[in-house]
Design a protein around this motif. Structure first.
Motif, mmCIF file in Angstrom:
data_model
loop_
_atom_site.group_PDB
_atom_site.id
_atom_site.type_symbol
_atom_site.label_atom_id
_atom_site.label_comp_id
_atom_site.label_asym_id
_atom_site.label_seq_id
_atom_site.Cartn_x
_atom_site.Cartn_y
_atom_site.Cartn_z
ATOM 1 N N UNK A 193 0.834 -1.209 0.000
ATOM 2 C CA UNK A 193 0.000 0.000 0.000
ATOM 3 C C UNK A 193 0.865 1.254 0.000
ATOM 4 N N UNK A 194 1.942 1.232 0.769
ATOM 5 C CA UNK A 194 2.808 2.406 0.840
ATOM 6 C C UNK A 194 3.454 2.725 -0.503
ATOM 7 N N UNK A 195 3.631 1.713 -1.346
ATOM 8 C CA UNK A 195 4.251 1.945 -2.654
ATOM 9 C C UNK A 195 3.259 2.446 -3.693
ATOM 10 N N UNK A 221 -7.211 2.232 1.731
ATOM 11 C CA UNK A 221 -8.287 3.051 1.181
ATOM 12 C C UNK A 221 -7.778 4.149 0.238
ATOM 13 N N UNK A 222 -6.575 4.653 0.503
ATOM 14 C CA UNK A 222 -6.042 5.741 -0.318
ATOM 15 C C UNK A 222 -5.081 5.263 -1.393
ATOM 16 N N UNK A 223 -4.978 3.964 -1.597
ATOM 17 C CA UNK A 223 -4.128 3.428 -2.670
ATOM 18 C C UNK A 223 -4.806 3.735 -4.012
ATOM 19 N N UNK A 224 -4.082 4.293 -4.989
ATOM 20 C CA UNK A 224 -4.713 4.646 -6.269
ATOM 21 C C UNK A 224 -5.482 3.494 -6.917
ATOM 22 N N UNK A 225 -4.931 2.283 -6.843
ATOM 23 C CA UNK A 225 -5.618 1.141 -7.464
ATOM 24 C C UNK A 225 -6.976 0.889 -6.833
ATOM 25 N N UNK A 226 -7.075 1.068 -5.517
ATOM 26 C CA UNK A 226 -8.349 0.869 -4.819
ATOM 27 C C UNK A 226 -9.289 2.028 -5.116
ATOM 28 N N UNK A 227 -8.766 3.236 -5.043
ATOM 29 C CA UNK A 227 -9.582 4.428 -5.266
ATOM 30 C C UNK A 227 -10.220 4.434 -6.649
ATOM 31 N N UNK A 228 -9.458 3.910 -7.635
ATOM 32 C CA UNK A 228 -9.917 3.972 -9.032
ATOM 33 C C UNK A 228 -10.459 2.642 -9.550
ATOM 34 N N UNK A 229 -10.635 1.697 -8.661
ATOM 35 C CA UNK A 229 -11.214 0.416 -9.070
ATOM 36 C C UNK A 229 -10.329 -0.400 -9.993
ATOM 37 N N UNK A 230 -9.022 -0.274 -9.833
ATOM 38 C CA UNK A 230 -8.083 -0.999 -10.705
ATOM 39 C C UNK A 230 -7.544 -2.242 -9.994
ATOM 40 N N UNK A 231 -8.445 -3.147 -9.654
ATOM 41 C CA UNK A 231 -8.108 -4.422 -9.003
ATOM 42 C C UNK A 231 -8.550 -5.530 -9.949
#
Length: 267
Positions: A193-195, A221-231
């Motif tokens: 997450x930190x990366x 929660x603030x990881x770009x992939x999570x925020x933008x639905x890129x999972x």
């Protein structure tokens, strides 16, 4: 009289895939129970071993004149086969170049070198075309590839290389060269997450990827992939097996994800 092996046992899916691709599948008299590619192999060929465990006598019963093994996890069965008088070749491909070299070697072992070279040439063309297309991406996504979730394990070397070819940046590239999964465990799961990955790709070694579980992780929660639905999921069968399929199907799957991300990021 031909001195080429006529009765081959393949104890990993990659060599089965290559022999079928070369039109030499009639030489196969036994496969691993974990073989998935090509699908017809599971219907046509007897399963004589699991992967790292099984019964030596079941292999010997099909009277192989060559057994193809993979990596240190099959060191014990390779040793026992040699003691039983069977010829054994152990592959250990860990990179994209290693995959191509494995194909060439299988071709030489069965007298199909021109066809193996043609297959390698086809895969090299795909690699070159993908790399060229990736160079046109306006941005390269930061990618976290998760091979397992509990404990968190990052991607192996050929996956990391394919991510780079497709236009991404593996956030744990420094771990990728470690062949053992236990050596790619994240000491601190929050480090991913930190990366701040832009994309998370799950390939949980045979079980279904659960993006909602990733999104619910504490501190994510603030990881770009999570925020933008890129999972996203890429099935382990097409990217975690170091054979032609990783290049033929795994690489285009990565390239498609990265191109879609680049388009959405630029809108």
């Amino acid at each position: 009289m031909s001195r080429l092996p006529r009765r081959i046992v393949c104890l990993s899916t990659e060599t089965v895939e290559v022999l079928y691709a070369l039109g030499e599948q009639d030489r196969i008299v036994g496969i691993s129970g974990y073989t998935v590619i090509p699908p017809q192999a599971r219907k046509e060929k007897p399963k004589v071993f699991a992967f790292s465990t099984g019964d030596l006598d079941r292999i010997l019963a099909v009277e192989p004149d060559l057994v193809l093994c993979f990596c240190d996890l099959q060191a014990d069965i390779a040793r026992d086969l040699v003691k039983a008088g069977v010829a054994v070749h152990v592959f250990n491909q860990r990179s994209v170049e290693d995959i191509l070299a494995m194909i060439e070697t299988v071709g030489r072992l069965v007298g199909a070198e021109p066809r193996a070279q043609a297959l390698v040439g086809e895969l090299e063309q795909l690699i070159d075309a993908t790399r060229t297309a990736a160079a046109r991406l306006p941005r390269r996504p930061r990618v976290y590839f998760e091979e397992w979730d509990e404990p968190a394990i990052s991607g192996i070397r050929w996956v990391s290389e394919l991510i780079g070819i497709a236009g991404g940046e593996d956030i744990f590239a420094e771990l990728a060269s470690r062949p053992s999964a236990k050596d790619r465990r994240l000491a601190d799961p929050l480090e991913a997450a930190r990366r701040q990955p832009d994309i998370v790709i799950g390939s949980w070694c045979g079980k279904r990827f659960r993006p909602e579980k990733v999104a619910a992780r504490a501190g994510w929660q603030d990881v770009p992939a999570v925020r933008n639905g890129q999972l996203h999921e890429i099935k382990s069968a097409i990217i975690l097996a170091p054979g032609p399929v990783a290049i033929r199907e795994g690489l285009p799957a990565l390239a498609h994800l990265f191109a879609d991300w680049a388009r959405s990021a630029s809108e």
